[in-house]
Design an enzyme around this catalytic site. Structure first.
Site, PDB file in Angstrom:
ATOM      1  N   LEU A   4       8.481 -70.521  30.292  1.00 30.05           N
ATOM      2  CA  LEU A   4       7.047 -70.534  29.955  1.00 30.05           C
ATOM      3  C   LEU A   4       6.205 -70.023  31.122  1.00 30.05           C
ATOM      4  O   LEU A   4       6.364 -70.472  32.259  1.00 30.05           O
ATOM      5  CB  LEU A   4       6.625 -71.977  29.631  1.00 30.05           C
ATOM      6  N   HIS A   9     -11.762 -86.691  33.168  1.00 27.99           N
ATOM      7  CA  HIS A   9     -10.955 -85.598  33.711  1.00 27.99           C
ATOM      8  C   HIS A   9      -9.526 -86.067  33.981  1.00 27.99           C
ATOM      9  O   HIS A   9      -8.572 -85.325  33.765  1.00 27.99           O
ATOM     10  CB  HIS A   9     -11.587 -85.051  34.994  1.00 27.99           C
ATOM     11  N   ARG A  13     -10.038 -74.571  21.048  1.00 30.31           N
ATOM     12  CA  ARG A  13     -11.072 -75.263  21.826  1.00 30.31           C
ATOM     13  C   ARG A  13     -11.269 -76.652  21.242  1.00 30.31           C
ATOM     14  O   ARG A  13     -11.462 -76.798  20.031  1.00 30.31           O
ATOM     15  CB  ARG A  13     -12.400 -74.518  21.803  1.00 30.31           C
ATOM     16  N   ASP A  43     -12.005 -78.876  26.444  1.00 31.98           N
ATOM     17  CA  ASP A  43     -13.381 -79.356  26.564  1.00 31.98           C
ATOM     18  C   ASP A  43     -13.526 -80.789  26.042  1.00 31.98           C
ATOM     19  O   ASP A  43     -12.803 -81.204  25.137  1.00 31.98           O
ATOM     20  CB  ASP A  43     -14.300 -78.421  25.764  1.00 31.98           C
ATOM     21  N   THR A  50     -16.170 -70.239  36.644  1.00 33.50           N
ATOM     22  CA  THR A  50     -17.081 -69.849  37.723  1.00 33.50           C
ATOM     23  C   THR A  50     -18.430 -70.561  37.566  1.00 33.50           C
ATOM     24  O   THR A  50     -19.157 -70.717  38.532  1.00 33.50           O
ATOM     25  CB  THR A  50     -17.300 -68.316  37.719  1.00 33.50           C
ATOM     26  N   TRP A  75     -19.175 -74.612  39.091  1.00 33.49           N
ATOM     27  CA  TRP A  75     -19.706 -74.958  40.427  1.00 33.49           C
ATOM     28  C   TRP A  75     -21.080 -75.594  40.323  1.00 33.49           C
ATOM     29  O   TRP A  75     -21.551 -76.192  41.289  1.00 33.49           O
ATOM     30  CB  TRP A  75     -19.788 -73.703  41.305  1.00 33.49           C
TER      31      TRP A  75
HETATM   32  C1  FPP Z   1     -14.310 -79.635  30.377  1.00 39.39           C
HETATM   33  O1  FPP Z   1     -14.765 -80.896  29.947  1.00 39.39           O
HETATM   34  C2  FPP Z   1     -13.204 -79.817  31.306  1.00 39.39           C
HETATM   35  C3  FPP Z   1     -13.197 -79.355  32.586  1.00 39.39           C
HETATM   36  C4  FPP Z   1     -14.311 -78.628  33.189  1.00 39.39           C
HETATM   37  C5  FPP Z   1     -12.050 -79.619  33.465  1.00 39.39           C
HETATM   38  C6  FPP Z   1     -10.717 -79.542  32.795  1.00 39.39           C
HETATM   39  C7  FPP Z   1      -9.680 -79.983  33.715  1.00 39.39           C
HETATM   40  C8  FPP Z   1      -8.595 -80.695  33.373  1.00 39.39           C
HETATM   41  C9  FPP Z   1      -8.265 -81.052  31.985  1.00 39.39           C
HETATM   42  C10 FPP Z   1      -7.589 -81.107  34.386  1.00 39.39           C
HETATM   43  C11 FPP Z   1      -7.339 -80.008  35.353  1.00 39.39           C
HETATM   44  C12 FPP Z   1      -6.134 -80.167  36.092  1.00 39.39           C
HETATM   45  C13 FPP Z   1      -5.398 -79.128  36.561  1.00 39.39           C
HETATM   46  C14 FPP Z   1      -4.158 -79.368  37.280  1.00 39.39           C
HETATM   47  C15 FPP Z   1      -5.787 -77.736  36.369  1.00 39.39           C
HETATM   48  P1  FPP Z   1     -16.262 -81.311  30.279  1.00 39.39           P
HETATM   49  O2  FPP Z   1     -16.279 -82.059  31.557  1.00 39.39           O
HETATM   50  O3  FPP Z   1     -17.128 -80.102  30.256  1.00 39.39           O
HETATM   51  O4  FPP Z   1     -16.582 -82.255  29.082  1.00 39.39           O
HETATM   52  P2  FPP Z   1     -18.025 -82.466  28.415  1.00 39.39           P
HETATM   53  O5  FPP Z   1     -18.377 -81.161  27.763  1.00 39.39           O
HETATM   54  O6  FPP Z   1     -17.775 -83.548  27.436  1.00 39.39           O
HETATM   55  O7  FPP Z   1     -18.969 -82.865  29.505  1.00 39.39           O
END
Ligand code: FPP
Length: 256
Positions: free
Chosen positions: A146, A52, A203, A35, A81, A84
């Protein structure tokens, strides 16, 4: 758990990096809620998608570190989920990032003997992403190192409800008796069947909540929250988490 001293290590650099974990036990299964990508980007005046992208780079390093440390299972919450609800452009970027990660990293993962599996419904992903993911699953299916589980379009309540439905169906069909439903049967109805429950859940970003992740499976998992945003999470933070894990006493409801 195994003593760290006896685990397989892949690279010479891993020996150096892992020095401060000697005599520590590494957990078998680590789950991570990655996160803080958005906040990391915002703090730098960057668009969320830049967060990201940096998050994907952090994820790559953590996968390597877990493999080097001999962790058996790593489960990464990559798209829930509920995600989205985000703007379409952000969601599309996340799928492109999944494509990019698998395209760039799959050969290394194969070489590392990593087996990739997915929790969640990938049929709702774009076709190209489904194809990339399926290819990665096939290419690593017989690997024995792994076990890297991506929770992609995953929600724990949905998983539990689907498990309940499958059990109810068996009871209705007569292949299972009501009295036979127990924790083992129920665990077997979940997407994580055959995988031990996480020992340690990390987390990042300072938020202390579970966000619909592995609700059944974390009944006795050690929870570890860190202030760093996910793109800032490095190998040393993982090692700190393992140290903290070692300092805990797990009693599973019993006495020492
Ligand atoms: C949460 O941070 C993160 C996500 C929803 C996406 C996590 C994805 C990646 C780290 C890369 C994924 C790549 C692969 C190959 C699976 P947030 O956007 O909710 O952060 P915020 O709470 O600060 O807004």
């Amino acid at each position: 758990m195994r003593p760290f001293g006896r685990i397989r290590k892949r690279e010479d650099s891993a020996n150096k990096d892992n020095r401060n974990l000697i005599n520590q036990q590494v957990p078998d299964h680590i789950a991570i809620i990655m996160d803080g990508n958005g906040r990391w980007a915002k703090a730098r005046g960057l668009p969320r998608i830049a967060g990201h992208h940096s998050g994907m780079l952090a994820m790559r390093d953590v996968v390597r570190a877990c493999d080097d440390l001999g962790i058996k299972y790593l489960t990464l919450y990559s798209f829930s989920t509920e995600n989205w609800k985000r703007p379409r452009q952000e969601i599309e970027y996340l799928w492109r990032l999944v494509d990019e990660f698998f395209a760039l990293d799959i050969l290394e993962l194969v070489e590392r003997n990593v087996r990739i599996t997915i929790l969640g419904d990938t049929t709702e992903l774009p076709n190209a992403t489904q194809a990339t993911v399926n290819r990665a699953l096939q290419m690593t299916a017989s690997n024995t190192g792994l076990r890297l589980q991506f929770a992609l379009n995953y929600g724990s309540r949905k998983e539990i409800l689907e498990g309940v439905q499958s059990i109810a169906r068996m009871v209705a069909e007569g292949s299972l008796r009501l009295e036979e439903i127990n924790e083992e049967v129920f665990s077997h109805s979940l997407a994580t069947k055959g995988i031990p429950d996480p020992d340690l859940l990390i987390r990042t970003s300072g938020d202390q909540r579970i966000s619909n992740f592995l609700l059944w499976q974390i009944a006795y998992t050690e929870l570890y929250f860190v202030e760093e945003m996910w793109p800032e999470f490095k190998r040393r933070h993982l090692e700190d988490a393992i140290h903290a894990y070692n300092a805990r006493e797990r009693r599973f409801g019993g006495l020492k």
